[in-house]
Design a protein around this motif. Structure first.
Motif, PDB file in Angstrom:
ATOM      1  N   GLY A 249       1.161  -0.870   0.110  1.00 43.91           N
ATOM      2  CA  GLY A 249      -0.130  -0.203   0.008  1.00 43.91           C
ATOM      3  C   GLY A 249       0.857   1.165  -0.084  1.00 43.91           C
ATOM      4  O   GLY A 249       0.492   2.157  -0.655  1.00 43.91           O
ATOM      5  N   TRP A 250       1.962   1.542   1.098  1.00 42.36           N
ATOM      6  CA  TRP A 250       2.917   2.304   0.736  1.00 42.36           C
ATOM      7  C   TRP A 250       2.967   2.794  -0.444  1.00 42.36           C
ATOM      8  O   TRP A 250       3.754   3.515  -0.699  1.00 42.36           O
ATOM      9  CB  TRP A 250       3.997   2.231   1.648  1.00 42.36           C
ATOM     10  N   HIS A 251       3.735   0.842  -1.254  1.00 45.75           N
ATOM     11  CA  HIS A 251       4.212   1.719  -2.570  1.00 45.75           C
ATOM     12  C   HIS A 251       3.501   2.210  -3.385  1.00 45.75           C
ATOM     13  O   HIS A 251       4.054   3.092  -4.167  1.00 45.75           O
ATOM     14  CB  HIS A 251       5.460   0.846  -3.080  1.00 45.75           C
ATOM     15  N   ASP A 252       1.967   1.394  -3.700  1.00 43.13           N
ATOM     16  CA  ASP A 252       1.120   1.859  -3.997  1.00 43.13           C
ATOM     17  C   ASP A 252       0.852   3.341  -4.645  1.00 43.13           C
ATOM     18  O   ASP A 252       0.986   4.202  -5.337  1.00 43.13           O
ATOM     19  CB  ASP A 252      -0.192   1.151  -4.083  1.00 43.13           C
ATOM     20  N   LEU A 253       0.933   3.938  -3.180  1.00 47.40           N
ATOM     21  CA  LEU A 253       0.781   5.221  -3.118  1.00 47.40           C
ATOM     22  C   LEU A 253       1.945   6.597  -3.353  1.00 47.40           C
ATOM     23  O   LEU A 253       1.769   7.333  -4.044  1.00 47.40           O
ATOM     24  CB  LEU A 253       0.561   5.896  -1.141  1.00 47.40           C
TER      25      LEU A 253
END
Length: 249
Positions: free
Chosen positions: A29-33
């Motif tokens: 999720g952090w990388h997608d953000l």
């Protein structure tokens, strides 16, 4: 569920984070953000980005359960890298980023809003770093951008939170509105920013970042080293386990 990007008006990108129930982001999720923020900033048609969240809170930090399921340090390393990339993507986004904060903004959420250009918050929003209660460290770099130095230390060592009204009094929150008006207030500000010349906005963002007194990338990376030490020593697991029992997890 996840990270989505929409365009409510010409020149404005809205990035929405939605990880029920509390927007505690897993590693991916952090990388997608980070990817969504970078893509929005690279788009020549974008002049302002709104960073918002669905649900009852803006961000509850990393997914602690994901870490607890990992017998090694893969999830920890992944979360540290993911947070670093997401915080950096907010800061280095080529156009201004307006953070629209609802409910709680904790842990990694402070890293996001602390690196944003402008913050608008609902009147029920609270900001804090409960890291010491959860076997973690970090994001003091970003809390320091929101409150004076000694208040940052008091909040960090006690794991207490500050209200949107308190941050508004310190000048770090631009405007405080009722929850029902948050989306419109963020859009109004983004619209005002997006009315400026797009090329000049990008130059302005780069210029303002260039005169920052603290290198947020290096400062946060330094903090992360102590997070690794806490985990390698075993103290992080001990505190996280205690937190999980108290929270009924």
């Amino acid at each position: 569920m996840g990270v989505s990007t929409s365009s409510p008006e010409k020149g404005i990108s809205r990035i929405t984070v939605d990880f029920p129930p509390v927007n505690a982001l897993p590693v991916q999720g952090w990388h997608d953000l980070a990817d969504a923020l970078r893509a929005a900033g690279r788009d020549p048609g974008t002049r302002c980005v709104i960073l918002a969240a669905a649900g009852r809170g803006f961000n509850a930090g990393v997914d602690i359960k994901e870490m607890q399921r990992d017998p090694g340090h893969t999830a920890l390393i992944g979360a540290n890298h993911g947070c670093y990339e997401a915080f950096s993507a907010v800061y280095t986004c080529e156009v201004p980023v307006v953070a629209a904060v609802n409910g709680f903004c904790l842990g990694g959420g402070i890293g996001l809003v602390g690196n944003a250009d402008v913050i608008i918050a609902s009147d029920d929003a609270t900001f804090g770093l409960p890291e010491l209660d959860r076997g973690a460290l970090g994001a003091a770099t970003h809390l320091s951008r929101l409150v004076p130095q000694h208040l940052m230390r008091a909040l960090y060592f006690t794991s207490r939170t500050a209200t949107a009204a308190e941050l508004h009094a310190h000048g770090s929150v631009w405007k405080v509105v009722p929850p029902a008006e948050l989306a419109d207030a963020a859009l109004d500000l983004a619209r005002e920013i997006a009315a400026k010349d797009g090329q000049l906005l990008r130059l302005a963002k780069a210029a303002i970042n260039g005169i920052d007194p603290v290198d947020v990338h290096r400062s946060y990376r330094f903090e992360q080293g102590f997070t690794f030490e806490a985990n390698l020593s075993g103290v992080a697991d001990r505190v996280r386990d205690t937190f999980g029992k108290e929270a009924g997890q």
